[in-house]
Each structure stands twice: as structure tokens, then as C-alpha cells.
Motif scaffolding. Structure first.
Motif, short mmCIF file in Angstrom:
data_model
loop_
_atom_site.label_atom_id
_atom_site.label_comp_id
_atom_site.label_asym_id
_atom_site.label_seq_id
_atom_site.Cartn_x
_atom_site.Cartn_y
_atom_site.Cartn_z
N ARG A 104 7.02 -7.01 -13.78
CA ARG A 104 6.01 -5.96 -13.86
C ARG A 104 4.71 -6.40 -13.23
NH1 ARG A 104 8.04 -5.47 -19.13
NH2 ARG A 104 6.06 -6.09 -20.10
N LYS A 105 4.33 -7.66 -13.43
CA LYS A 105 3.12 -8.19 -12.81
C LYS A 105 3.24 -8.21 -11.30
CE LYS A 105 0.92 -11.67 -14.57
NZ LYS A 105 0.61 -13.02 -15.13
N LYS A 106 4.41 -8.58 -10.80
CA LYS A 106 4.64 -8.60 -9.36
C LYS A 106 4.57 -7.18 -8.79
CE LYS A 106 7.86 -11.19 -7.63
NZ LYS A 106 9.18 -11.84 -7.43
N MET A 107 5.12 -6.23 -9.52
CA MET A 107 5.08 -4.84 -9.07
C MET A 107 3.65 -4.32 -9.02
SD MET A 107 8.46 -3.55 -11.19
CE MET A 107 8.07 -1.82 -11.10
N ARG A 108 2.85 -4.68 -10.03
CA ARG A 108 1.45 -4.25 -10.06
C ARG A 108 0.67 -4.87 -8.90
NH1 ARG A 108 2.03 -4.65 -15.80
NH2 ARG A 108 1.14 -6.77 -15.79
N THR A 109 0.93 -6.14 -8.63
CA THR A 109 0.23 -6.80 -7.51
C THR A 109 0.62 -6.16 -6.19
OG1 THR A 109 0.16 -8.91 -8.70
CG2 THR A 109 -0.11 -8.99 -6.31
N ARG A 110 1.89 -5.90 -6.01
CA ARG A 110 2.36 -5.26 -4.77
C ARG A 110 1.71 -3.89 -4.59
NH1 ARG A 110 6.82 -5.24 -1.18
NH2 ARG A 110 7.63 -3.16 -0.74
N GLN A 111 1.67 -3.11 -5.67
CA GLN A 111 1.07 -1.78 -5.59
C GLN A 111 -0.44 -1.88 -5.34
OE1 GLN A 111 1.19 0.74 -9.18
NE2 GLN A 111 1.80 2.42 -7.84
N ALA A 112 -1.10 -2.87 -5.93
CA ALA A 112 -2.53 -3.03 -5.72
C ALA A 112 -2.84 -3.36 -4.26
CB ALA A 112 -3.07 -4.14 -6.63
N ILE A 113 -2.01 -4.20 -3.65
CA ILE A 113 -2.20 -4.54 -2.24
C ILE A 113 -2.01 -3.31 -1.37
CG2 ILE A 113 -1.25 -5.85 -0.31
CD1 ILE A 113 -0.50 -8.05 -2.35
N ALA A 114 -0.95 -2.53 -1.64
CA ALA A 114 -0.68 -1.34 -0.84
C ALA A 114 -1.79 -0.31 -0.97
CB ALA A 114 0.66 -0.73 -1.25
N THR A 115 -2.27 -0.08 -2.18
CA THR A 115 -3.33 0.90 -2.40
C THR A 115 -4.63 0.44 -1.74
OG1 THR A 115 -2.34 1.58 -4.50
CG2 THR A 115 -4.66 2.14 -4.16
N ALA A 116 -4.95 -0.84 -1.87
CA ALA A 116 -6.16 -1.37 -1.23
C ALA A 116 -6.08 -1.22 0.29
CB ALA A 116 -6.35 -2.84 -1.60
N ALA A 117 -4.91 -1.47 0.85
CA ALA A 117 -4.74 -1.34 2.30
C ALA A 117 -4.97 0.09 2.76
CB ALA A 117 -3.34 -1.80 2.70
N LEU A 118 -4.37 1.05 2.08
CA LEU A 118 -4.54 2.45 2.48
C LEU A 118 -5.99 2.90 2.33
CD1 LEU A 118 -1.28 4.00 0.98
CD2 LEU A 118 -1.82 3.66 3.40
N ARG A 119 -6.66 2.43 1.29
CA ARG A 119 -8.07 2.77 1.11
C ARG A 119 -8.92 2.23 2.27
NH1 ARG A 119 -12.08 -0.11 -1.01
NH2 ARG A 119 -10.69 -1.58 -2.10
N LEU A 120 -8.67 0.98 2.64
CA LEU A 120 -9.43 0.39 3.73
C LEU A 120 -9.10 1.04 5.07
CD1 LEU A 120 -9.30 -3.41 2.79
CD2 LEU A 120 -11.24 -1.84 2.58
N PHE A 121 -7.84 1.41 5.28
CA PHE A 121 -7.48 2.10 6.52
C PHE A 121 -8.24 3.42 6.61
CE2 PHE A 121 -3.01 0.03 6.22
CZ PHE A 121 -3.51 -1.16 6.71
#
Length: 209
Positions: A13-30
Motif C-alpha cells: 500500500r505504501k508503494k502504491m501511494r508513492t507511485r500515485q504521488a509521483i504520477a499526480t505530481a508529474a501531471l500537475r507540473l506538466f
């Protein structure tokens, strides 16, 4: 306390949260800075991880755009398992509906950015096409496992109908900026249409032993 059966453990679950946080941060910055202007170091900093951690989840900046697609396909594969007394069609509907719940809730603000990037950039379009082809092949294989009596053409067509139909509606809803409720309504309709297209396949309607 033991983990619930079928539920990911704490580490997962921690790995899934980290993966999702990276993806969301990337889309926000894009959305804020532009795709080319955003570096992997920028994404890592925004997600509060190191660049090394970024690469442990994604091989490249391009791959982060497809994080949700890859995760949802993995979830479909996990859910499309035979259930005694349930027809393959019932299993398919139950599995798709559960996955669509997650899709409707994800990337509410940045879904249009994800779609726009894929449509605007030839390299990303090519990757999206390859993923869609791979998804259809994977769903076809799962259908053969779920329903051993299904014919070759029926399995190929059913996989194409399911993957193509749902992908088209998700992309449309995000491109047009649908709110979560409107998107869920649209996806429910898409599921009905996909199911209507599959009911003529007799093998999908026979209950599993």
C-alpha cells in the motif's frame, strides 16, 4: 493483526501511494510548466522522493503518463478470475465496474492534461497505441482462461470491444473535463453498451462450474 485476505499488505500500500504521488505530481507540473520544461528531478522533488526513487517506479518521464493505465490493467487482470456459479459475463461486468470506480476518482484535475499530452505528441501516441494493443492481447488471454469454450474470433472481438469502448469513453470524458459524477454516468453507459455487444457470445453467459 493479520492482513485481510486479498488486500495488499502495508508495504504494498505504501508503494502504491508513492507511485500515485509521483504520477499526480508529474501531471500537475506538466499542466503548470509544460512537459518539456519539467524534469525528472522536478517531479521527484514535488512528490517528496529522490530521483533514484522515481526511477525505481518509472523507467522514464514518458512512462509516468501511463501509470494509471498500467495500474488499472493490472487490476483488471487480478479481478478477472473464475468465480464458481458466476458466468464469465457477470465476472467481466463486476471487474470492469470496480476498476471504473477508481478511474472516475483519479486525476480529476489533471485528466485532461494526460489526454492532451498523448494526443499532441507522436511518441506518446505511439506508446498509447502499443499499450492498447497489449491490453487487448492481455484481456483476450484472460477471456480464454475465464471461458475455455470461447472461440478464437469471439475472444479477439470481445477483447477489442471491451478495451476500445472503455478507453474511448474515458479519453472523451477527460478531454471534455467531465466531473466525477458525470464521468461515472458516462462509464456506466459504456459498460451497458459493451455488455450489449458481448451478450451474443454464448460462451460468456454460461455459469462457471
Amino acid at each position: 493483526m493479520e492482513e485481510d485476505a486479498g488486500r495488499p499488505g502495508l508495504r504494498e500500500r505504501k508503494k502504491m501511494r508513492t507511485r500515485q504521488a509521483i504520477a499526480t505530481a508529474a501531471l500537475r507540473l506538466f499542466a503548470e510548466r509544460g512537459y518539456e520544461e519539467t524534469t525528472i528531478a522536478d517531479i521527484a522533488a514535488a512528490a517528496d522522493v529522490s530521483p533514484r526513487t522515481f526511477f525505481s517506479y518509472f523507467p522514464s518521464k514518458e512512462d509516468v503518463i501511463f501509470a494509471e493505465i498500467d495500474d488499472r490493467l493490472a487490476e483488471v487482470a487480478e479481478r478477472l478470475r473464475r468465480t464458481p456459479g458466476e458466468s464469465p459475463m457477470e465476472t467481466i461486468r463486476r471487474s470492469i465496474v470496480a476498476v471504473l470506480e477508481a478511474i472516475a476518482a483519479e486525476h480529476r484535475d489533471y485528466g485532461p492534461v494526460q489526454v492532451a499530452l498523448i494526443l499532441e505528441r507522436p511518441a506518446l501516441r505511439a506508446r498509447a497505441l502499443q499499450r492498447m494493443t497489449d491490453a487487448q492481447d492481455a484481456i483476450e488471454a484472460l477471456l480464454r482462461e475465464l471461458c475455455p469454450g470461447i472461440s478464437e474470433i469471439d475472444a479477439v472481438a470481445a477483447a477489442g470491444i471491451a478495451v476500445g469502448g472503455m478507453q474511448a469513453v474515458v479519453a472523451h470524458c477527460r478531454r471534455e473535463g467531465y466531473d466525477p459524477l458525470s464521468m461515472r454516468t458516462a462509464l456506466d453507459r459504456a459498460v451497458d453498451l459493451v455488455e450489449h455487444g458481448l451478450v451474443s457470445v454464448d460462451a460468456l453467459s454460461r455459469p462457471s462450474p
